[in-house]
Design an enzyme around this catalytic site. Sequence first.
Site, PDB file in Angstrom:
ATOM      1  CE1 TYR A 110      75.057 -18.172  -6.022  1.00 20.40           C
ATOM      2  CE2 TYR A 110      72.762 -17.491  -5.988  1.00 20.40           C
ATOM      3  CZ  TYR A 110      74.104 -17.174  -5.924  1.00 20.40           C
ATOM      4  OH  TYR A 110      74.500 -15.862  -5.778  1.00 20.40           O
ATOM      5  NE  ARG A 145      76.695 -20.237 -12.677  1.00 17.47           N
ATOM      6  CZ  ARG A 145      75.620 -20.217 -13.475  1.00 17.47           C
ATOM      7  NH1 ARG A 145      74.471 -19.735 -13.042  1.00 17.47           N
ATOM      8  NH2 ARG A 145      75.680 -20.680 -14.704  1.00 17.47           N
ATOM      9  CD  GLN A 178      87.097 -10.350  -4.029  1.00 15.49           C
ATOM     10  OE1 GLN A 178      88.200 -10.165  -4.529  1.00 15.49           O
ATOM     11  NE2 GLN A 178      86.083  -9.548  -4.276  1.00 15.49           N
ATOM     12  CG  ASN A 179      86.782 -16.859  -6.792  1.00 14.18           C
ATOM     13  OD1 ASN A 179      86.275 -15.798  -7.163  1.00 14.18           O
ATOM     14  ND2 ASN A 179      87.992 -17.244  -7.158  1.00 14.18           N
ATOM     15  CB  VAL A 180      80.880 -19.200  -3.959  1.00 17.19           C
ATOM     16  CG1 VAL A 180      80.566 -17.886  -3.263  1.00 17.19           C
ATOM     17  CG2 VAL A 180      80.393 -19.174  -5.404  1.00 17.19           C
ATOM     18  CG  ASP A 181      85.816 -21.588  -7.266  1.00 20.27           C
ATOM     19  OD1 ASP A 181      86.810 -21.936  -6.599  1.00 20.27           O
ATOM     20  OD2 ASP A 181      85.826 -20.581  -8.009  1.00 20.27           O
ATOM     21  CG  HIS A 190      81.953 -12.875  -1.310  1.00 15.82           C
ATOM     22  ND1 HIS A 190      82.622 -12.364  -2.402  1.00 15.82           N
ATOM     23  CD2 HIS A 190      81.933 -11.872  -0.383  1.00 15.82           C
ATOM     24  CE1 HIS A 190      82.989 -11.106  -2.150  1.00 15.82           C
ATOM     25  NE2 HIS A 190      82.587 -10.794  -0.942  1.00 15.82           N
ATOM     26  N   GLY A 246      93.477 -11.881  -9.822  1.00 18.86           N
ATOM     27  CA  GLY A 246      92.228 -12.069 -10.540  1.00 18.86           C
ATOM     28  C   GLY A 246      91.037 -11.348  -9.960  1.00 18.86           C
ATOM     29  CB  THR A 247      89.952  -9.529  -7.359  1.00 19.49           C
ATOM     30  OG1 THR A 247      88.928  -8.624  -6.925  1.00 19.49           O
ATOM     31  CG2 THR A 247      91.232  -9.229  -6.600  1.00 19.49           C
TER      32      THR A 247
END
Length: 229
Positions: free
Chosen positions: A54, A57, A87-90, A105, A170-171
């Site tokens: 991580y 990332r 759903q992205n962690v960015d 998430h 995009g999923t």
Amino acid sequence: MRKRIVVLTGAGISAESGIRTFRDMGGLWEEYDVIEVASIEGWQKNPQLVLEFYNQRRRQLKSAKPNAAHLAIANAENDFDIYVITQNVDNLHERAGSSKVMHLHGELTKARPVNNPNNIIDIGYNDIKWGDNIDGYQLRPHVVWFGEDVPMLTEAAKIVQTAEIFAVVGTSLNVYPAAGLLDYAPKGCPIYLVDPNDVNVWRNDVTFIKDKASVGVPKMLKMVKDETA
């Protein structure tokens, strides 16, 4: 009153910003066993490996920039009441200017001690090192791993139920429980799905836009604007 658009986004929207996905060809699954680096079992087995994964990332995210899809969603707030569930962690939605973003998430730029999931701190793009702690409890990434509950899911479902227009961007809709949010879109609510790949859905009221996000999202928003004018 401006119509409410709820947008569910996944890894495909950030891939064009250089954020590597797990699933795509050349993705992270070819280098890492997802269970080793993105599950509670992996953390318990080798927390140092998970921390470094991580950290990498986070370093990657620092140099990434929002793309045309992120910017189009943010700019659409001029015409619509937009709520993003990602759903992205960015943090690319926020950096593009979106004002209402829910991270299903978790978030890469945040951390929490292992004993308290609610004690969330902002760490920016800094590394988390083994030994970093709060009150003697090791810090971990504020992300939801495989094998953990998705605490924001109930609230996300409530937001989807308020949608007048629902968009999926995009999923693959393969990751549950997030994929189940499609079931909460109200009956009669127009649904748009933007993805260059074939996505299997169990509803017959979906408009498919088979483009990458940077092309498909502006196209989708123009369609919605024209239809609601």
